[in-house]
Design a protein around this motif. Structure first.
Motif, short mmCIF file in Angstrom:
data_model
loop_
_atom_site.label_atom_id
_atom_site.label_comp_id
_atom_site.label_asym_id
_atom_site.label_seq_id
_atom_site.Cartn_x
_atom_site.Cartn_y
_atom_site.Cartn_z
N VAL A 125 -50.32 49.11 -31.04
CA VAL A 125 -49.83 50.47 -30.78
C VAL A 125 -48.32 50.56 -30.57
O VAL A 125 -47.67 51.35 -31.22
N MET A 135 -53.96 46.71 -28.36
CA MET A 135 -52.85 47.15 -27.50
C MET A 135 -51.52 46.71 -28.09
O MET A 135 -50.54 47.43 -28.02
N PHE A 192 -42.28 56.06 -25.37
CA PHE A 192 -40.97 55.69 -24.87
C PHE A 192 -41.10 54.89 -23.57
O PHE A 192 -40.45 53.86 -23.38
N GLU A 193 -41.98 55.38 -22.70
CA GLU A 193 -42.17 54.65 -21.43
C GLU A 193 -42.68 53.26 -21.67
O GLU A 193 -42.22 52.30 -21.06
N MET A 194 -43.64 53.15 -22.55
CA MET A 194 -44.21 51.82 -22.82
C MET A 194 -43.16 50.91 -23.40
O MET A 194 -43.06 49.73 -23.07
N ILE A 201 -48.12 68.16 -28.05
CA ILE A 201 -48.87 66.90 -27.97
C ILE A 201 -48.04 65.77 -28.54
O ILE A 201 -47.98 64.66 -28.00
N VAL A 205 -39.99 51.06 -22.88
CA VAL A 205 -39.08 50.66 -21.80
C VAL A 205 -39.66 49.49 -21.04
O VAL A 205 -38.97 48.51 -20.74
N HIS A 206 -40.95 49.60 -20.76
CA HIS A 206 -41.56 48.51 -20.00
C HIS A 206 -41.58 47.21 -20.78
O HIS A 206 -41.39 46.13 -20.23
N GLN A 225 -44.84 65.59 -28.65
CA GLN A 225 -43.78 65.31 -27.68
C GLN A 225 -44.32 64.44 -26.55
O GLN A 225 -43.69 63.47 -26.12
N GLN A 226 -45.54 64.81 -26.11
CA GLN A 226 -46.14 64.03 -25.02
C GLN A 226 -46.34 62.59 -25.44
O GLN A 226 -46.00 61.66 -24.71
N MET A 227 -46.88 62.41 -26.62
CA MET A 227 -47.15 61.05 -27.08
C MET A 227 -45.86 60.27 -27.23
O MET A 227 -45.80 59.08 -26.89
N ASN A 238 -43.17 60.67 -25.56
CA ASN A 238 -42.72 60.33 -24.21
C ASN A 238 -43.44 59.12 -23.69
O ASN A 238 -42.85 58.19 -23.13
N GLN A 239 -44.76 59.12 -23.87
CA GLN A 239 -45.57 57.99 -23.37
C GLN A 239 -45.13 56.71 -24.06
O GLN A 239 -45.00 55.66 -23.43
#
Lengths: 240, 184
Positions: A4, A1, A52-54, A43, A56-57, A45-47, A49-50
């Motif tokens: 990644v 984890m 980016f969210e991670m 796909i 941010v967290h 783009q989706q990855m 985005n994901q």
């Protein structure tokens, strides 16, 4: 984890800026799998985005500062209101944009002369007629409302006047007996005192005259003038 | 107590996973069927009655992009079960990855306080509150469509948007007169 985010955050950094330029790259992938170029892009783009969210967290925990709860609350509500302000601004601007787009589309449509445009024109005419009617009615309503206000003002004025008059009347009623009766009483008493005085004087004079008549043994029956005088002596009772 | 973590697993390629939590296990079936009809992305729907989720499924469960709590307003148990399930979610979920869906809001047997309580819950957690009509097919389709919009953002399919951004727009707010008696 942990591996990644490190790998993907660098890819993410490029992605946000260069997502348009990268469009030309995956050309050869259409032959490899069932997924087409567009799918691959999606796909990817989706990855991103994901990731980016991670990211941010992950970064959310880094900027910590200790402050009191009330300060945190205040900051929080400040930021919420700023957010709300921006939201409403954006919403209003979108509405304005949509309005402009709609009007443009309608204009374009009306310029072409198909049956749909005719229907649109008919609806337009009806709307205009309705608007004129609405304006008329609003005007009438305004006039009526003014009249109502005038009447209400008059009624209020009347009420006020009536109220005033009633008060005046009550005042007068309560006040009238007093000054009159006072003056009246004073005069009455004065008159009565005078009357008493003169009464006493006349009674005294009459008594004196009676005494004189009796003492001198004057025959007053025969003389008419003397008889009248003697008759009046009987009117007042003998006092004391 | 193991909580559900939004970032514990890798996201699936071209896949969006949604978890429907409903105490009655009634509406989630039809909603799931409507959701999987979506063709542009692969939607994987997991159903649950309440939290905590069974431990034996932990390995096979994919990363959940959106958790939807379905609350049936005609039963108090539904609301309580949803409320109790909330503590089994990691806080990371509440930044746009949790949604509340309410059914039977139009029923006259529903006390007004329950809807107010749900509203307060959604507003305090800054989550969107959707109302769904579960009796008709059209209602189910509509609810699925709206859920899909939020799901696509949560799974990253909408460019330049993340669920946190979207949550700012879909956040449910309390009406200012919620404490005053209503007119019905």
């Amino acid at each position: 984890m942990t591996r990644v985010p490190d790998m993907d955050s660098s890819e993410n950094g490029e992605d946000i800026n260069g997502v348009v330029e990268r469009g030309g790259d995956p050309d050869g992938s259409s032959g490899q799998k069932e997924t087409s170029t567009a799918d691959m892009l999606r796909i990817k783009q989706q990855m991103s985005n994901q990731c980016f969210e991670m990211e941010v967290h992950l970064n959310a925990g880094k900027h910590r500062r200790s402050c009191s709860t009330s300060e945190a609350e205040r900051d929080f509500s400040d930021q919420i209101s700023e957010l709300e302000r921006v939201k409403t601004l954006q919403f209003n601007q979108m509405l304005a944009l949509h309005r402009m787009q709609m009007w443009h589309a309608m204009e374009e449509k009306i310029k072409t002369n198909d049956p749909e445009a005719d229907a649109l024109k008919v609806v337009n005419e009806r709307c205009m007629a309705h608007c004129c009617r609405i304006k008329q009615i609003q005007q009438e309503t305004r006039v009526l409302q003014d009249e109502i206000t005038e009447l209400q003002k008059k009624r209020l004025e009347m009420k006020r006047l009536t109220h005033e008059k009633m008060k005046e009347m009550e005042d007068l009623m309560s006040r009238k007996e007093h000054p009159d009766t006072e003056k009246y009483k004073a005069a009455l008493e004065k008159g009565q005192a005078n009357l008493e005085k003169y009464k006493k004087m006349s009674i005294m004079a009459q008594n004196v005259l009676r005494g004189i008549l009796l003492a001198c043994k004057i025959n007053w029956l025969d003389d008419p003038k003397l008889r009248d005088v003697a008759m009046t002596l009987e009117e007042f009772p003998i006092t004391d | 107590m193991s909580r559900l973590n939004p970032f514990a697993k890798l996201p699936g390629l071209n896949t969006a996973s949604v978890l429907l939590v409903e105490n009655e296990e009634h509406f989630q079936q039809s909603l799931a069927e409507a959701l999987v009809k979506e063709t542009s992305v692969t939607v994987s729907v997991r159903l649950a009655k309440s939290f905590p989720l069974p431990v034996e499924n932990d390995e096979s469960r994919p990363r959940i992009d959106l958790v939807v709590f379905i609350i049936n307003l005609t039963s108090e148990l539904s609301f309580q079960s949803a409320e109790a399930s909330l503590k089994y979610l990691e806080p990371g979920y509440f930044l746009g990855k949790v949604c509340f869906m309410v059914t039977n809001a139009r029923s006259s047997s529903v006390p007004a306080e329950r809807l107010d309580a749900v509203r307060r819950l959604a507003a305090s957690l800054y989550c969107p509150l959707l109302f769904a009509e579960d009796q008709t097919q059209q209602g189910v389709t509509n609810a699925a469509e709206r859920l899909l919009t939020i799901l696509k953002v949560a799974a990253g399919f909408v460019p330049f948007t993340s669920s946190l951004y979207l949550s700012n727009l879909t956040r449910s707010t309390l009406p200012p007169d919620i404490d005053q008696p209503s007119f019905d």
